[in-house]
Design a protein around this motif. Structure first.
Motif, PDB file in Angstrom:
ATOM      1  N   THR A 188      -1.220   2.030  -1.325  1.00  0.00           N
ATOM      2  CA  THR A 188      -2.562   1.859  -1.872  1.00  0.00           C
ATOM      3  C   THR A 188      -3.342   3.162  -1.783  1.00  0.00           C
ATOM      4  OG1 THR A 188      -2.483  -0.370  -0.941  1.00  0.00           O
ATOM      5  CG2 THR A 188      -4.589   0.377  -1.842  1.00  0.00           C
ATOM      6  N   VAL A 194      -8.888   3.594  -3.927  1.00  0.00           N
ATOM      7  CA  VAL A 194      -8.988   2.164  -4.237  1.00  0.00           C
ATOM      8  C   VAL A 194      -9.545   1.411  -3.038  1.00  0.00           C
ATOM      9  CG1 VAL A 194      -7.655   0.075  -4.753  1.00  0.00           C
ATOM     10  CG2 VAL A 194      -7.157   2.211  -5.973  1.00  0.00           C
ATOM     11  N   THR A 231     -13.173  -0.559  -3.093  1.00  0.00           N
ATOM     12  CA  THR A 231     -13.241  -1.999  -2.837  1.00  0.00           C
ATOM     13  C   THR A 231     -14.199  -2.301  -1.689  1.00  0.00           C
ATOM     14  OG1 THR A 231     -10.922  -2.089  -3.545  1.00  0.00           O
ATOM     15  CG2 THR A 231     -11.839  -4.079  -2.619  1.00  0.00           C
ATOM     16  N   ALA A 252      -9.336  -5.654  -5.668  1.00  0.00           N
ATOM     17  CA  ALA A 252      -8.652  -4.690  -6.520  1.00  0.00           C
ATOM     18  C   ALA A 252      -7.730  -5.433  -7.493  1.00  0.00           C
ATOM     19  CB  ALA A 252      -7.844  -3.711  -5.671  1.00  0.00           C
ATOM     20  N   VAL A 308      -5.544  -4.983 -11.649  1.00  0.00           N
ATOM     21  CA  VAL A 308      -5.164  -4.146 -12.785  1.00  0.00           C
ATOM     22  C   VAL A 308      -4.906  -5.023 -14.017  1.00  0.00           C
ATOM     23  CG1 VAL A 308      -4.189  -2.270 -11.403  1.00  0.00           C
ATOM     24  CG2 VAL A 308      -2.730  -4.187 -12.073  1.00  0.00           C
ATOM     25  N   VAL A 343     -12.495  -4.728  -8.917  1.00  0.00           N
ATOM     26  CA  VAL A 343     -12.470  -3.276  -8.820  1.00  0.00           C
ATOM     27  C   VAL A 343     -11.170  -2.793  -9.451  1.00  0.00           C
ATOM     28  CG1 VAL A 343     -12.322  -1.340  -7.189  1.00  0.00           C
ATOM     29  CG2 VAL A 343     -13.838  -3.270  -6.705  1.00  0.00           C
ATOM     30  N   GLU A 344     -11.221  -1.656 -10.132  1.00  0.00           N
ATOM     31  CA  GLU A 344     -10.003  -1.133 -10.758  1.00  0.00           C
ATOM     32  C   GLU A 344      -8.985  -0.761  -9.689  1.00  0.00           C
ATOM     33  OE1 GLU A 344      -8.517   2.271 -13.964  1.00  0.00           O
ATOM     34  OE2 GLU A 344     -10.653   2.035 -13.497  1.00  0.00           O
ATOM     35  N   GLY A 345      -7.818  -1.411  -9.746  1.00  0.00           N
ATOM     36  CA  GLY A 345      -6.754  -1.130  -8.805  1.00  0.00           C
ATOM     37  C   GLY A 345      -5.897   0.031  -9.281  1.00  0.00           C
ATOM     38  N   ASP A 346      -4.628   0.008  -8.922  1.00  0.00           N
ATOM     39  CA  ASP A 346      -3.737   1.111  -9.259  1.00  0.00           C
ATOM     40  C   ASP A 346      -2.331   0.545  -9.401  1.00  0.00           C
ATOM     41  OD1 ASP A 346      -1.922   3.507  -8.794  1.00  0.00           O
ATOM     42  OD2 ASP A 346      -3.872   4.495  -8.650  1.00  0.00           O
ATOM     43  N   ASN A 352       0.061   0.649  -6.525  1.00  0.00           N
ATOM     44  CA  ASN A 352      -0.239  -0.206  -5.371  1.00  0.00           C
ATOM     45  C   ASN A 352       0.682  -1.424  -5.380  1.00  0.00           C
ATOM     46  OD1 ASN A 352      -1.480  -1.428  -3.187  1.00  0.00           O
ATOM     47  ND2 ASN A 352      -3.281  -2.105  -4.351  1.00  0.00           N
TER      48      ASN A 352
END
Length: 234
Positions: free
Chosen positions: A124, A128, A132, A144, A146, A210-213, A216
């Motif tokens: 993570t 991020v 968060t 988080a 996507v 929230v924009e995650g990744d 992750n």
């Protein structure tokens, strides 16, 4: 076992609960997936190190493990010279019960925001985690997530139907909440519809995304471990 850090009673206090109750069944491994080696170190150590990043200013890390894994973790702490302060708490029969146990280990005076995170999400990005936490300060509950990369279809009696993926999100962790809010949510009875902490909280409070990744990833299969190794190399 590593000792607990001192807990700040300030309103801005940050706490993290890392839930690691996997058995490794889907990995086909000889040990729980959180203890498998990733780039020469246990997966769980990588995760623990993320939340110990000084810039995050996390005041306390609670690690929730099955009781029968305590001794293994103690050995790994010695083997890999793990000195990151954390508290180890016994998990429950379900993830819900494990998070509840983690919450119960915190002093009643503890205030601020708590992050609940999968112990087997070792990659993570710090950005991020920070975003968060900040969103939970602002909105009370933040997760988080996507956008799905693939087309998605729902099922019905006639077969299947297309879903608009722009209106869908794949949920990740961390999931961050005001500590008092999460405590109230976990005082309610466990339901089969609870799949994560957001689903426990959402009847009490809206969930901000929230924009995650995409990096992750949650390590659950051998392919995930290979991908994690590749991501760490690059």
């Amino acid at each position: 076992m590593a000792a607990s850090v001192s807990v700040s009673t300030a309103a801005s206090s940050r706490v993290a609960i890392l839930v690691a109750g996997g058995s490794g069944t889907r990995m086909g491994a000889d040990r729980p997936k959180q203890f498998l080696e990733l780039a020469g170190e246990p997966v769980l150590l990588h995760t623990l190190r993320r939340f110990a990043e000084p810039s995050l200013q996390v005041s306390k890390i609670v690690l929730v493990l099955p009781t029968e894994q305590f001794a293994t973790w103690q050995v790994l702490c010695e083997q890999y010279a793990i000195t990151i302060p954390h508290q180890v708490v016994a998990g429950g029969a379900t993830r819900w019960a494990s998070v509840r146990n983690g919450l119960a280990s915190l002093p009643n005076r503890e205030k601020g925001v708590v992050a609940v995170h999968d112990g087997v999400r070792p990659l993570t990005p710090i950005a991020v985690i920070e975003a968060t936490y900040q969103a939970a300060y602002n909105h009370g509950a933040a997760v988080a997530a996507v956008v799905p990369k693939d087309s998605v279809r729902g099922l019905n009696q006639q077969g299947s139907y297309a879903l608009n993926r722009s209106r869908l999100r794949l949920v990740q962790t961390p999931q961050c909440f005001g500590l008092e809010l999460l405590r109230r949510a976990y005082q309610l009875p466990e339901l089969t519809t609870f799949t994560d902490d957001a689903s426990v909280v959402e009847d009490l409070h809206p969930i901000h995304l929230v924009e995650g990744d995409y990096r992750n990833i949650k390590i659950t299969t051998p392919e995930d471990l290979l991908l994690a190794e590749a991501l760490l190399r690059h």
